[in-house]
Design a protein around this motif. Structure first.
Motif: not given
Lengths: 184, 184
Positions: A106, A110, A155, A158, A160-162, A164, B106-107, B109-114, B119, B122-123, B127, B149-150
């Motif tokens: 991801a 980005s 997909t 996305h 994973m981003g939403m 984790g 995109a940025g 979502f990428s940050d949100a993974v960790n 998250r 975002l949620s 969303q 959505i994903d």
């Protein structure tokens, strides 16, 4: 003895690569993509930052090689098309769920939105081998295969981003049923 | 006159928000997500970094509010389900193609993974409003709507990362035909 001086100063290239790839995924998993700096990856791999930069000119290039290593070898595709594509998607979903892999994936996408050199690397080194294999296998247009890759990878990342977390199996199966309609 | 001192020192809240959101998209478009620091966004908006941090505790929170503003208002959904969903996807594709929007999206979502706090933002902030509207409209399970959505967001952002450009109309239409099969 002179000839062996430079290699005796370090580990063999393949050992060092393996240590660096493992350290990259560990740092991305622990610190996130942005937090996993070249400094921290070098320290975690027990090597010098200058050594990293001699092999990989940028963090993006290192991340792409780490992902290439994590995604190798690509699974063979059997004769039954729907079953083979479903298997390939399940394989990708499992890989994206491995520690550090989804976040690295991801993060590099980005960064690539604003970095033409990184997009070129992603396109030629990372995507193209899969594109060629899938095009040969499916006999479909490149446009359709690229959309297939965008859909399954986008997909999964996305999700994973939403959340984790990797996508649950039931959702992977629903996505497979949907994406196979691209080739009907 | 004492009471007006604090507000006379700056612009009205709504004007400042509009200036900050515009500066955020401009900086992300010019410098990429990682390069668009709170310092640079504050300078581009003609305000102080402390002012930004009083309203948005983190860059992630500012990016989410910037995206919420960019994506408002959500278009109304007509009675014909396939036509309405197709229209919504085209709307999203056009928005993601606006300068800075795809890269910011995109940025974050990428940050949100960790980043669990990001998250959560975002949620709940980003969303959930769309999820509620689509669930009411479609009468489908939340699991199916989240997958929808994903798929559309992930696919559009992956394409931006691979090409640096929004998805071509023909591919948006192919994606729409595919994703509608989720609701058949």
């Amino acid at each position: 003895m002179q000839a062996s001086t430079s290699s005796s100063a370090g580990r063999p290239r393949s050992d060092l690569n393996a240590a660096v790839f493992a350290a990259t995924l560990r740092m991305v998993d622990e610190l996130g993509y942005a937090g996993a700096t070249m400094d921290r990856i070098a320290a975690a791999a027990g090597t010098a930052k200058t050594t990293l930069y001699r092999r990989w000119p940028s963090k993006g290039a290192l991340i792409i090689d780490t992902l290439l290593d994590a995604f190798s070898p690509m699974p063979a595709l059997g004769q039954d098309r729907p079953a083979a594509l479903a298997q390939a998607v399940r394989w990708l979903a499992a890989k994206v769920g491995e520690p550090g892999v989804g976040a690295a994936f991801a993060g590099v996408f980005s960064d690539a939105v604003n970095d033409a050199a990184l997009r070129e690397l992603l396109s030629t080194r990372f995507q193209e081998p899969y594109l060629i294999v899938l095009k040969d296998y499916l006999g479909e247009s490149e446009q359709r295969i690229v959309l297939f890759i965008d859909v399954i990878t986008g997909t999964l990342l996305h999700r994973m981003g939403m959340t984790g977390r990797p996508m649950a199996d039931a959702d992977v199966e629903a996505m497979i049923a949907m994406v196979l309609s691209l080739f009907e």
